[in-house]
Design an enzyme around this catalytic site. Structure first.
Site, PDB file in Angstrom:
ATOM      1  N   GLU A 167      21.455 -49.183  45.392  1.00  0.00           N
ATOM      2  CA  GLU A 167      23.196 -49.250  45.436  1.00  0.00           C
ATOM      3  C   GLU A 167      23.208 -49.292  46.845  1.00  0.00           C
ATOM      4  O   GLU A 167      22.236 -48.493  47.315  1.00  0.00           O
ATOM      5  CB  GLU A 167      23.008 -47.712  45.127  1.00  0.00           C
ATOM      6  CG  GLU A 167      23.663 -47.460  43.558  1.00  0.00           C
ATOM      7  CD  GLU A 167      24.032 -46.016  43.151  1.00  0.00           C
ATOM      8  OE1 GLU A 167      25.015 -46.055  42.382  1.00  0.00           O
ATOM      9  OE2 GLU A 167      22.965 -45.143  42.831  1.00  0.00           O
ATOM     10  N   ARG A 176       9.682 -39.520  40.835  1.00  0.00           N
ATOM     11  CA  ARG A 176      10.128 -39.715  42.014  1.00  0.00           C
ATOM     12  C   ARG A 176       9.539 -38.684  43.269  1.00  0.00           C
ATOM     13  O   ARG A 176       8.844 -37.719  42.988  1.00  0.00           O
ATOM     14  CB  ARG A 176      11.595 -39.635  42.263  1.00  0.00           C
ATOM     15  CG  ARG A 176      11.718 -38.068  42.424  1.00  0.00           C
ATOM     16  CD  ARG A 176      13.818 -37.312  42.550  1.00  0.00           C
ATOM     17  NE  ARG A 176      13.883 -37.879  43.736  1.00  0.00           N
ATOM     18  CZ  ARG A 176      15.720 -38.305  43.249  1.00  0.00           C
ATOM     19  NH1 ARG A 176      16.600 -37.611  42.314  1.00  0.00           N
ATOM     20  NH2 ARG A 176      16.438 -39.267  44.512  1.00  0.00           N
ATOM     21  N   LYS A 203      20.834 -39.239  49.501  1.00  0.00           N
ATOM     22  CA  LYS A 203      21.362 -39.677  49.545  1.00  0.00           C
ATOM     23  C   LYS A 203      23.132 -39.138  50.539  1.00  0.00           C
ATOM     24  O   LYS A 203      23.323 -39.600  52.232  1.00  0.00           O
ATOM     25  CB  LYS A 203      22.143 -41.372  49.072  1.00  0.00           C
ATOM     26  CG  LYS A 203      21.023 -41.700  48.962  1.00  0.00           C
ATOM     27  CD  LYS A 203      21.162 -43.588  48.762  1.00  0.00           C
ATOM     28  CE  LYS A 203      20.219 -44.570  48.248  1.00  0.00           C
ATOM     29  NZ  LYS A 203      21.053 -45.720  47.201  1.00  0.00           N
TER      30      LYS A 203
END
Length: 598
Positions: A75, A300, A310
């Protein structure tokens, strides 16, 4: 509902058969019990990678016609970080290894947080890491019209509806893990009314937040993601690619699987937080009768002394706690690159940690170890004195200059040698002299002899102090002219120190970086900002470095002998004002960790 089997161009061109939704389920394009039970242990000494094993099994059985098409779908709402590097290496690396290809696709469905700056940064970072997507650069926004048409199709099939509940009301209606949700009062709207409202939403008739389009699934479903999820919301914001053509935007879960389907992705690799979203991914594709990729989830990356949210990284930037996304203390690829991390070292790190379903914390020392190993092979050696102390060689002739020969890199004979000027007045490190040495201190002190790297043996004969502070301002010594090059016969000298000729030294700024956080798991602190390391950056001005470093190019890597590995800062380093960032120290903490665990 008309179930059109969507045939992606990439599969159509290969001649592969694409099934309808019923055939897809029967042929195993939905999750099967044995997909995730393949032995996750590594084979032939390779790091554990259960995803590779799943794909290899698919290739053996002919699933997807033996094709491997992955995608990396960031994104564009921030810079990539080391966690993304793991996904990039997996997506691009496996596709290359197994003879396939990887797409770069921007999932640009939220224009309030996205920008062209982030698009440019992401493409730059992926290329720097060593990967390329060729002609396969895509955007979810490329598919906005198709996504809208599919939404209309779901409405016509009675599987989607326009809802007037606010975001807070939708959350309140959703229920909990132990209690079913409640249906919206507008869930029973007719197909005609829903089609009319969606068209008016697209036309900009309604205010932000006033209406949404939801899938009609099951408000009592045990998986909360399937309790009538939102597909579209009104958002009258200009998009960085489509401008003002749209004022409704698809939700990520709606756009994600459909974009994979359109592109003919075979294996949609995601991190574990998307595992609970996979049934929704499957539901949308099956409801449309569309081509169905296989979604596989992996753990992850969690790295010690680091945050990778983020939102938190953006907070660090916006609150001025770092200098920007490319601050060398940041775990962003831009920050790591500016710190001096090489693409090869990051790829090596990602390979070493493997790919599993089990979440675990990886020590930042392993990342440092990978960089140290890479730079040890490639970085040229130079001498630099960070905190200079004047050393006068009393018996060396005034005005004389010799050129000493020093290896550029002992690990690489092909790197050759360089000439280093030696003169009567030198700079040495303050830490390399003690007037009253502690036990086991073998460096320079009164009456003690040391080697000067690639030069001569010298013995301390005296010192000068500042009368006001008592600080040592100058050390005096004599040299043995028979020890040129450090050759010492007949006596034992325990220490070698580095130096720079005072007459030839170049002044530089040196930035010493440490971890940004003082604790291994800053995410677990009540306020992650409370555990920021106040000593994460020390700026040393007035360092003295070899003259050869005056011509260092931005991003040139170098080892300051006995100090550490450094890089010329790409942003601030320039002729006449050299600036070097410490990448990593010489001491290998990871080697000690491995030894302790053996």
């Amino acid at each position: 509902m008309t179930r059109n089997a969507i045939q992606p161009p990439c599969l159509a061109s290969s001649g592969a058969t694409v099934s309808t939704v019923g055939d897809a389920v029967n042929s195993g394009n939905s999750r099967t019990a044995d997909d995730d039970t393949i032995n996750p242990m590594s084979e032939q000494g390779r790091p554990s990678n259960f995803v590779r094993e799943i794909i290899e099994e698919h290739n053996r059985t002919g699933r997807f016609g033996g094709m491997v098409i992955t995608r990396f779908p960031p994104e564009p709402n921030g810079y990539l970080h080391i966690g993304h590097a793991k996904a990039i290496c997996l997506d691009f690396g496996l596709a290359a290894e197994l003879g396939g290809r990887c797409h770069l696709r921007f999932d640009d469905t939220n224009p309030t947080k996205e920008s062209q700056e982030y698009v440019d940064a992401i493409t730059r970072d992926v290329r720097w890491l060593g990967f390329d997507w060729g002609p396969h650069l895509y955007y979810a926004s490329d598919y906005f019209e198709q996504l809208y048409e599919w939404a209309v199709e779901l409405i016509r099939a009675g599987r989607a509806y326009v809802d007037d509940l606010s975001a807070d009301e939708i959350r309140a209606h959703r229920g909990t893990l132990t209690e079913p949700g409640r249906e919206s009062p507008w869930r029973g709207r007719s197909v005609e009314e829903n089609l009319d409202l969606l068209a008016r939403m697209r036309a900009g008739e309604f205010a932000d937040g006033s209406k949404v389009l939801r899938a009609k699934i099951d408000m009592a479903h045990p998986n909360l993601n399937l309790r009538d999820p939102v597909m579209y919301r009104v958002r009258k914001t200009s998009h960085h690619r489509t401008g003002d053509r749209w004022c409704i935007y698809p939700m990520y879960d709606w756009a994600h699987g459909e974009s994979d389907s359109i592109e003919g992705v075979t294996h949609s690799l995601c991190t574990l937080e998307y595992e609970d979203h996979r049934p929704l991914y499957d539901w949308y594709l099956e409801a449309l009768g569309a081509y169905h990729p296989r979604q596989i989830e992996f753990a992850r990356l969690s790295l010690s002394h680091t945050v990778m949210s983020k939102r938190k990284l953006l907070t660090l930037v916006q609150d001025g706690l770092v200098s920007g996304w490319d601050d060398p203390r940041m775990p962003t690829l831009a920050g790591l690159r500016r710190r001096g991390y090489t693409a090869a070292s990051i790829r090596d790190f990602c390979d070493r940690i493997g790919v599993t379903k089990a979440a675990n914390l990886v020590e930042v020392a392993l990342l440092e170890h990978c960089l140290r190993e890479d730079l040890n092979r490639r970085a040229l050696r130079r001498m630099a004195v960070l905190r200079p102390l004047r050393l006068v060689v009393e018996n060396y002739p005034e005005g004389q200059v010799e050129e000493m020969e020093a290896a550029n890199n002992p690990e690489d004979p092909g790197a050759g040698v360089r000439k280093v000027p030696f003169s009567r007045v030198l700079w040495i490190e303050q830490d390399d002299f003690r007037e009253t040495p502690p036990p086991k201190y073998f460096r320079l002190s009164p009456g003690v002899e040391v080697r000067l790297r690639s030069a001569y043996a010298v013995k301390c004969t005296g010192l000068t102090k500042d009368p006001a502070t008592g600080e040592v301002t100058e050390v005096r010594c004599i040299y043995d002219p028979e020890t040129r090059g450090g050759e010492v016969k007949g006596r034992k000298i325990k220490s070698t120190i580095h130096w720079v000729s005072a007459a030839h030294a170049v002044e530089a700024e040196v930035r010493l970086y440490d971890t940004l956080f003082t604790v291994p798991r800053p995410d677990e602190a009540p306020d992650f900002k409370s555990v920021i390391n106040p000593g994460s950056l020390e700026t040393v001005r007035g360092a003295k470095v070899e003259a050869a470093l005056a011509d260092a190019a931005p991003e040139e890597h170098v080892q300051f002998e006995r100090v550490g590995y450094f890089v010329a800062d790409w942003k601030d380093h320039r002729p006449g004002r050299p600036v070097f960032n410490r990448s990593v120290g010489l001491r290998d903490t990871w080697a000690k960790i491995e030894k302790a665990g053996a």
